[in-house]
Design an enzyme around this catalytic site. Structure first.
Site, PDB file in Angstrom:
ATOM      1  N   LEU A 560       0.826  -1.217   0.000  1.00  0.00           N
ATOM      2  CA  LEU A 560       0.000   0.000   0.000  1.00  0.00           C
ATOM      3  C   LEU A 560       0.856   1.260   0.000  1.00  0.00           C
ATOM      4  O   LEU A 560       0.479   2.292  -0.528  1.00  0.00           O
ATOM      5  CB  LEU A 560      -0.894   0.019   1.241  1.00  0.00           C
ATOM      6  CG  LEU A 560      -2.008  -1.018   1.296  1.00  0.00           C
ATOM      7  CD1 LEU A 560      -2.684  -0.998   2.650  1.00  0.00           C
ATOM      8  CD2 LEU A 560      -3.035  -0.738   0.203  1.00  0.00           C
ATOM      9  N   GLY A 561       1.957   1.158   0.628  1.00  0.00           N
ATOM     10  CA  GLY A 561       2.805   2.355   0.692  1.00  0.00           C
ATOM     11  C   GLY A 561       3.997   2.084   1.577  1.00  0.00           C
ATOM     12  O   GLY A 561       4.218   0.966   2.041  1.00  0.00           O
ATOM     13  N   GLU A 562       4.749   3.161   1.800  1.00  0.00           N
ATOM     14  CA  GLU A 562       5.939   3.008   2.614  1.00  0.00           C
ATOM     15  C   GLU A 562       6.039   4.184   3.567  1.00  0.00           C
ATOM     16  O   GLU A 562       5.907   5.342   3.166  1.00  0.00           O
ATOM     17  CB  GLU A 562       7.180   2.956   1.711  1.00  0.00           C
ATOM     18  CG  GLU A 562       8.416   2.567   2.480  1.00  0.00           C
ATOM     19  CD  GLU A 562       9.557   2.154   1.553  1.00  0.00           C
ATOM     20  OE1 GLU A 562       9.291   1.996   0.347  1.00  0.00           O
ATOM     21  OE2 GLU A 562      10.673   2.010   2.054  1.00  0.00           O
ATOM     22  N   GLN A 564       7.862   5.684   7.516  1.00  0.00           N
ATOM     23  CA  GLN A 564       9.188   5.792   8.114  1.00  0.00           C
ATOM     24  C   GLN A 564       9.659   4.488   8.740  1.00  0.00           C
ATOM     25  O   GLN A 564      10.846   4.243   8.876  1.00  0.00           O
ATOM     26  CB  GLN A 564       9.174   6.872   9.178  1.00  0.00           C
ATOM     27  CG  GLN A 564       8.241   6.549  10.324  1.00  0.00           C
ATOM     28  CD  GLN A 564       8.283   7.622  11.394  1.00  0.00           C
ATOM     29  OE1 GLN A 564       8.813   8.685  11.150  1.00  0.00           O
ATOM     30  NE2 GLN A 564       7.724   7.341  12.540  1.00  0.00           N
ATOM     31  N   PHE A 565       8.680   3.642   9.130  1.00  0.00           N
ATOM     32  CA  PHE A 565       9.084   2.402   9.799  1.00  0.00           C
ATOM     33  C   PHE A 565       9.372   1.284   8.806  1.00  0.00           C
ATOM     34  O   PHE A 565      10.079   0.351   9.116  1.00  0.00           O
ATOM     35  CB  PHE A 565       7.960   1.919  10.715  1.00  0.00           C
ATOM     36  CG  PHE A 565       7.696   2.859  11.849  1.00  0.00           C
ATOM     37  CD1 PHE A 565       8.659   3.069  12.826  1.00  0.00           C
ATOM     38  CD2 PHE A 565       6.504   3.550  11.951  1.00  0.00           C
ATOM     39  CE1 PHE A 565       8.427   3.926  13.872  1.00  0.00           C
ATOM     40  CE2 PHE A 565       6.271   4.405  12.995  1.00  0.00           C
ATOM     41  CZ  PHE A 565       7.241   4.609  13.960  1.00  0.00           C
ATOM     42  N   GLY A 566       8.736   1.375   7.671  1.00  0.00           N
ATOM     43  CA  GLY A 566       8.895   0.296   6.703  1.00  0.00           C
ATOM     44  C   GLY A 566       7.682   0.299   5.788  1.00  0.00           C
ATOM     45  O   GLY A 566       6.995   1.308   5.644  1.00  0.00           O
ATOM     46  N   GLU A 567       7.422  -0.863   5.234  1.00  0.00           N
ATOM     47  CA  GLU A 567       6.344  -0.927   4.241  1.00  0.00           C
ATOM     48  C   GLU A 567       4.997  -1.203   4.894  1.00  0.00           C
ATOM     49  O   GLU A 567       4.916  -1.777   5.978  1.00  0.00           O
ATOM     50  CB  GLU A 567       6.667  -2.008   3.219  1.00  0.00           C
ATOM     51  CG  GLU A 567       7.903  -1.628   2.409  1.00  0.00           C
ATOM     52  CD  GLU A 567       8.217  -2.605   1.298  1.00  0.00           C
ATOM     53  OE1 GLU A 567       7.714  -3.743   1.339  1.00  0.00           O
ATOM     54  OE2 GLU A 567       8.977  -2.225   0.393  1.00  0.00           O
ATOM     55  N   ASP A 711       1.466  16.328  14.370  1.00  0.00           N
ATOM     56  CA  ASP A 711       1.783  16.239  12.944  1.00  0.00           C
ATOM     57  C   ASP A 711       0.517  16.074  12.130  1.00  0.00           C
ATOM     58  O   ASP A 711       0.452  15.262  11.210  1.00  0.00           O
ATOM     59  CB  ASP A 711       2.749  15.071  12.708  1.00  0.00           C
ATOM     60  CG  ASP A 711       3.425  15.167  11.349  1.00  0.00           C
ATOM     61  OD1 ASP A 711       3.311  16.226  10.697  1.00  0.00           O
ATOM     62  OD2 ASP A 711       4.045  14.180  10.925  1.00  0.00           O
TER      63      ASP A 711
HETATM   64  P1  AMP Z   1       2.619   5.212   7.225  1.00  0.00           P
HETATM   65  O1  AMP Z   1       3.687   4.269   7.530  1.00  0.00           O
HETATM   66  O2  AMP Z   1       1.538   5.214   8.248  1.00  0.00           O
HETATM   67  O3  AMP Z   1       3.170   6.576   6.983  1.00  0.00           O
HETATM   68  O4  AMP Z   1       1.931   4.742   5.853  1.00  0.00           O
HETATM   69  C1  AMP Z   1       2.538   4.780   4.594  1.00  0.00           C
HETATM   70  C2  AMP Z   1       1.473   4.728   3.490  1.00  0.00           C
HETATM   71  O5  AMP Z   1       0.791   3.504   3.556  1.00  0.00           O
HETATM   72  C3  AMP Z   1       0.400   5.803   3.639  1.00  0.00           C
HETATM   73  O6  AMP Z   1       0.762   6.983   2.978  1.00  0.00           O
HETATM   74  C4  AMP Z   1      -0.811   5.158   2.992  1.00  0.00           C
HETATM   75  O7  AMP Z   1      -0.817   5.423   1.601  1.00  0.00           O
HETATM   76  C5  AMP Z   1      -0.578   3.693   3.259  1.00  0.00           C
HETATM   77  N1  AMP Z   1      -1.344   3.255   4.428  1.00  0.00           N
HETATM   78  C6  AMP Z   1      -0.955   3.270   5.705  1.00  0.00           C
HETATM   79  N2  AMP Z   1      -1.911   2.775   6.523  1.00  0.00           N
HETATM   80  C7  AMP Z   1      -2.945   2.452   5.735  1.00  0.00           C
HETATM   81  C8  AMP Z   1      -4.248   1.898   5.971  1.00  0.00           C
HETATM   82  N3  AMP Z   1      -4.646   1.598   7.215  1.00  0.00           N
HETATM   83  N4  AMP Z   1      -5.044   1.692   4.939  1.00  0.00           N
HETATM   84  C9  AMP Z   1      -4.650   1.988   3.691  1.00  0.00           C
HETATM   85  N5  AMP Z   1      -3.443   2.511   3.377  1.00  0.00           N
HETATM   86  C10 AMP Z   1      -2.602   2.737   4.381  1.00  0.00           C
END
Ligand code: AMP
Length: 856
Positions: A560-562, A564-567, A711
């Site tokens: 879904l994304g990445e 600061q902690f990881g994917e 934030d």
């Molecule tokens: P984060 O580590 O929380 O910064 O998340 C990184 C990316 O993952 C975010 O920008 C979202 O695009 C995606 N993401 C994080 N959490 C969710 C979630 N619960 N549902 C859908 N996408 C998510």
């Protein structure tokens, strides 16, 4: 035994130089704390909390009542005001400017001195009432309790002790805060005595050549004072004119006629603070021979080391008669390195009149004029000859070369950094991970040579705001930031323009690691980072132990994304309902039913995994985010469903938000002007307002727990079905939006475009600073995240603008009204979130209600 020097050469410096007056204007330490409490005293005080030590300009440490206030019931002298605030500077100073301010105390006080007088003393026993060049003693002071009013002292004062004497009418309480400006008087001259200046008649014009600002005793002879000869301004070529506006002819000079001096010379005695080794004396003389004035023909100086008699051997300088130039000039009289605490000089007439406007002494290790507390940049007296010119040119060339080198280094660094950024995001993450060790100059942009080295060792370090340990105790922070005296809880107004420091003056860095550990251990000390002791105790009541979820029941679907902690991955979770507590499972079941239609089928979840090479700090932060999220339950906060922490890699399983983060979501949409027509890639204003309302609702919940997010931004909100918005990311930053964060000293990054002025400048994070960030988030939503806030500003300009918010002089730039934003929402809500005084910003409860109303 000293040889008598007889010489026919002399040094003349006629190059105009800036008067010492204009460069010697340094704050002497009331605000900055260099003047100690014990050196500030007063005739009386209204109460202990308004004692003399609180009389520091632009300083309010929260201990006292915000200023010095005398006891006005005290008797008044017949001759004038009795009350005074006294400052002991510990050594002689050349004081050119004073500043005064009243008692504001964050709106609690309204006392100030409209008028005051100044007295000063060099020895602590003989006090002189200061008056301006026209003889006026009263200085106009403050008109309100908060503005600083600065007054030039014309003439300046040479003194160790200064008293501010407010003029009161006894019906009003007066309070004062003060500062003195000037520089140390290294000359050491304590007084000069000379025959009183005389009066000349020139073509029917009365030319008064007296020493009109002499502060000693006056009669036929001037004794024990300093005056025009040491006031840092010197006369013009034409003695009838003056630098000073509206004064009489001859004002700048003290002059004598040879008719009154049968011996043919004027004798002047100069007394110094101690025995010094004198190299030279500079005497500024008029030489308008067409009007009967010439510089002296000869100067003979005698020396005395103690109270003993004058040494018999003088040092003399004989001058040739200048028939050509009528310019006034400095004449350097070499004093032959003679030791003395007093010098007596005889200046022999060369014409009917002799006029002097300034005298200065150079002794070993000191400067002639005291223009700076540090090595002097501006020496008012320059002997310009060829060798000096060459040295000057050499220096200039060297400076230019150094500047060029600095520019090349800066450019090279920029190129190098860009290359690094492109090379690998991962590497950049590592570099960013350097622990924030902000020293006292938080916003100096110079490169720390250690930063790259430290960064390369660690894979992750949380982004850490300024001085987090000060978060809960603003008063403590303010104590460390004396120049922010007025910015304690909330500053109503201030006219200070001093550039602020961001961290404690003790310079001690506040490391993230310590804070995180303390939080993780569940301590309730004041060093917590983004959750306060209050939060902890409030939350600890519902300490929900997170369920460990069997890893093998997770099926990875897509990335879904990445962060600061990881994917972050989309996963199917099998049997999730069985392990989630009842209250949670209800919500999840509803959604899973929506998604999958049955309790037995796996549900879709988002799984955030800590990258394997994460360091201890990242791991702690990850666990902290789990801990925080496990305690938050609100429809507009992303729910944590379960965790995998019994083995590595650590995972947190959260509800899946189908539409990703709000920033991406909005950027991919256009605004639909016509509310009725809706398509999947269009958003209507009412959709946008509803999203903002949901963010406000989530924040309302957090604020009910006294939880400060720090934030809030669209990038940290997630979007589910039907425009459902939930606040996420309790880890303070993410890399995807690296450009939204500002790097300090090449080490720490902060989301400065979303941060309130007090968060940036004071490191202070509160609900009110979250409200500020909400205002920016609302702006982002209503602009569909088309651009970054203040996109036209560089990071440095954003910080400058923050300074303007602090100064509040109407120069701050606000984010503009988004095109689709209703006027009322902009003017009362958005701008309300950015009020300088945090207390005047709306609460999330109010924001939530107001947004609700605006949609009705
Ligand atoms: P984060 O580590 O929380 O910064 O998340 C990184 C990316 O993952 C975010 O920008 C979202 O695009 C995606 N993401 C994080 N959490 C969710 C979630 N619960 N549902 C859908 N996408 C998510």
């Amino acid at each position: 035994m000293h040889n008598k020097l007889t010489t026919s050469t002399y040094n003349i410096d006629s190059v105009p130089v800036p008067p010492v007056y204009s460069v010697c204007r340094y704050p002497l330490g009331m605000t900055g704390g260099q003047i100690l409490d014990e050196d500030i005293s007063a005739s009386s005080q209204w109460s202990e909390s308004t004692a003399a030590r609180y009389g520091r300009l632009d300083f309010d440490d929260g201990d006292g009542d915000g200023a010095w206030c005398p006891n006005i019931m005290a008797e008044t002298d017949a001759g004038g005001p009795k009350d005074f605030l006294q400052v002991d500077l510990r050594s002689l100073h050349f004081i050119t400017l004073v500043g005064t301010q009243g008692r504001h105390a964050d709106g609690m006080g309204n006392e100030f001195a409209q008028r005051y007088r100044i007295k000063y003393s060099r020895d602590g026993s003989r006090w002189v009432a200061w008056h301006d060049r026209k003889g006026r003693q009263v200085i106009e002071g403050n008109m309100n309790a908060y503005d600083v009013v600065l007054k030039d002292l014309e003439p300046p004062i040479i003194a160790r002790f200064v008293r501010f004497m407010p003029i009161t009418d006894h019906s009003m309480i007066v309070c004062m805060r003060v500062e003195l400006y000037g520089c140390e008087w290294l000359d050491g001259l304590v007084s000069y005595s000379a025959p009183a200046g005389q009066e000349m008649t020139y073509r029917g014009l009365d030319v008064h050549l007296n020493d009109s600002v002499y502060d000693g005793s006056m009669g036929l002879h001037m004794e024990e004072g300093l005056g025009q000869l040491t006031d840092g301004t010197w006369g013009l070529d034409d003695f009838l004119h003056s630098h000073v506006y509206g004064v009489w002819p001859g004002y700048d000079y003290v002059g004598w006629t040879n008719e009154s001096f049968p011996k043919g010379y004027v004798e002047m005695t100069f007394e110094f603070d101690r025995v010094r080794n004198f190299t030279s004396m500079k005497v500024h003389c008029n030489n308008m021979f067409s009007r009967g004035v010439r510089m002296f023909r000869q100067a003979s100086c005698y020396f005395r080391t103690s109270e003993l008699d004058w040494e018999s051997q003088p040092v003399s300088l004989r001058l040739p008669v200048d028939q050509v130039s009528q310019s006034a000039r400095f004449i350097t009289v070499p004093l032959g390195d003679r030791m003395a605490s007093a010098i007596k000089c005889r200046f022999a007439f060369n014409e009917a009149w002799m006029m002097i406007s300034e005298v200065a002494f150079q002794s070993a290790g000191t400067a002639v004029y005291n223009t700076s507390p540090t090595p002097r940049k501006h020496d008012p007296i320059h002997k310009v000859d060829e060798s000096n010119t060459r040295i000057l040119i050499g220096c200039l060339v060297a400076i230019i070369v150094i500047l060029l080198a600095i520019i090349v280094i800066i450019l090279w660094r920029q190129v190098w950094q860009k290359m690094l950024e492109k090379a690998s995001r991962r590497m950049l993450d590592d570099e960013l991970s350097a622990r924030l060790a902000i020293q006292t100059q938080a916003f100096s942009f110079h490169h720390s040579s250690q930063s790259s080295g430290e960064g390369s060792n660690s894979t992750y370090e949380r982004i850490f705001p300024l001085c987090s340990s000060d978060y809960q105790e603003p008063s403590r922070l303010i104590r460390k930031l004396p120049e922010f005296a007025q910015s304690t809880e909330e500053l109503g107004t201030s006219s200070s323009s001093r550039p602020p420091q961001a961290c404690g003056s003790d310079g001690a860095p506040h490391y993230a690691e310590a804070d995180i550990v303390s939080l993780q251990e569940g301590t309730t000390g004041s060093n917590t980072y983004s959750i306060t002791a209050v939060n902890m105790s409030l939350l600890s009541g519902k300490d929900t132990a997170m369920r460990e979820f069997p890893r093998d029941k997770l099926t990875f679907k897509e990335k879904l994304g990445e962060g600061q902690f990881g994917e972050v991955h989309l996963c199917e979770a099998e049997g999730m309902q069985d392990i989630v507590e009842k209250d949670l499972s209800e919500e999840v079941n509803d959604r899973s039913n929506e998604v999958e239609g049955s309790d037995d089928t796996p549900i879709l979840v988002a799984v955030k995994t800590l990258r394997e090479d994460a360091n201890k700090n990242a791991r702690n932060d990850f666990l902290k985010e789990i801990r925080i999220m496990s305690r938050l339950r609100d429809p507009n906060i992303v729910s944590l469903l379960a965790v995998c922490v019994e083995s590595d890699p650590l995972c947190m399983i959260t509800e899946y938000m189908e539409n990703g983060d709000l920033n991406q979501f909005l950027s991919s949409h256009q605004l639909d002007e016509v509310e009725e027509i809706q398509s999947s890639d269009k958003a209507t204003v009412s959709n946008l307002m509803s999203m903002a309302t949901q963010v406000a609702s989530g924040m309302k919940y957090l604020s009910s727990l006294n939880f400060v997010h720090r934030d809030l931004a669209t990038r940290n909100c997630l979007v589910g079905k039907n425009y459902t918005i939930k606040i996420a990311d309790f880890g303070m930053s993410r890399n995807l939006y690296r450009g939204d964060y500002y790097r300090i000293q090449g080490r720490a990054v902060l989301p400065i475009r979303w941060m309130s002025w007090e968060s940036i400048l004071l490191g202070k994070f509160t609900m009110a600073s979250d409200v500020w960030a909400f205002g920016v988030t609302l702006w982002e939503i209503l602009t569909l995240c088309e651009e970054q806030p203040y996109s036209q500003f560089s990071d440095e300009q954003v910080i400058e603008n923050t300074g303007e918010f602090f100064r509040d002089q109407g120069k701050q730039v606000y984010l503009p009204r988004p095109a689709c934003c209703p006027d009322a929402v902009y003017s009362s809500l958005m701008l309300g979130c950015w009020r300088r005084n945090a207390k005047q910003r709306p609460t999330f409860q109010e924001i939530y209600s107001q947004l609700g109303e605006s949609q009705e």
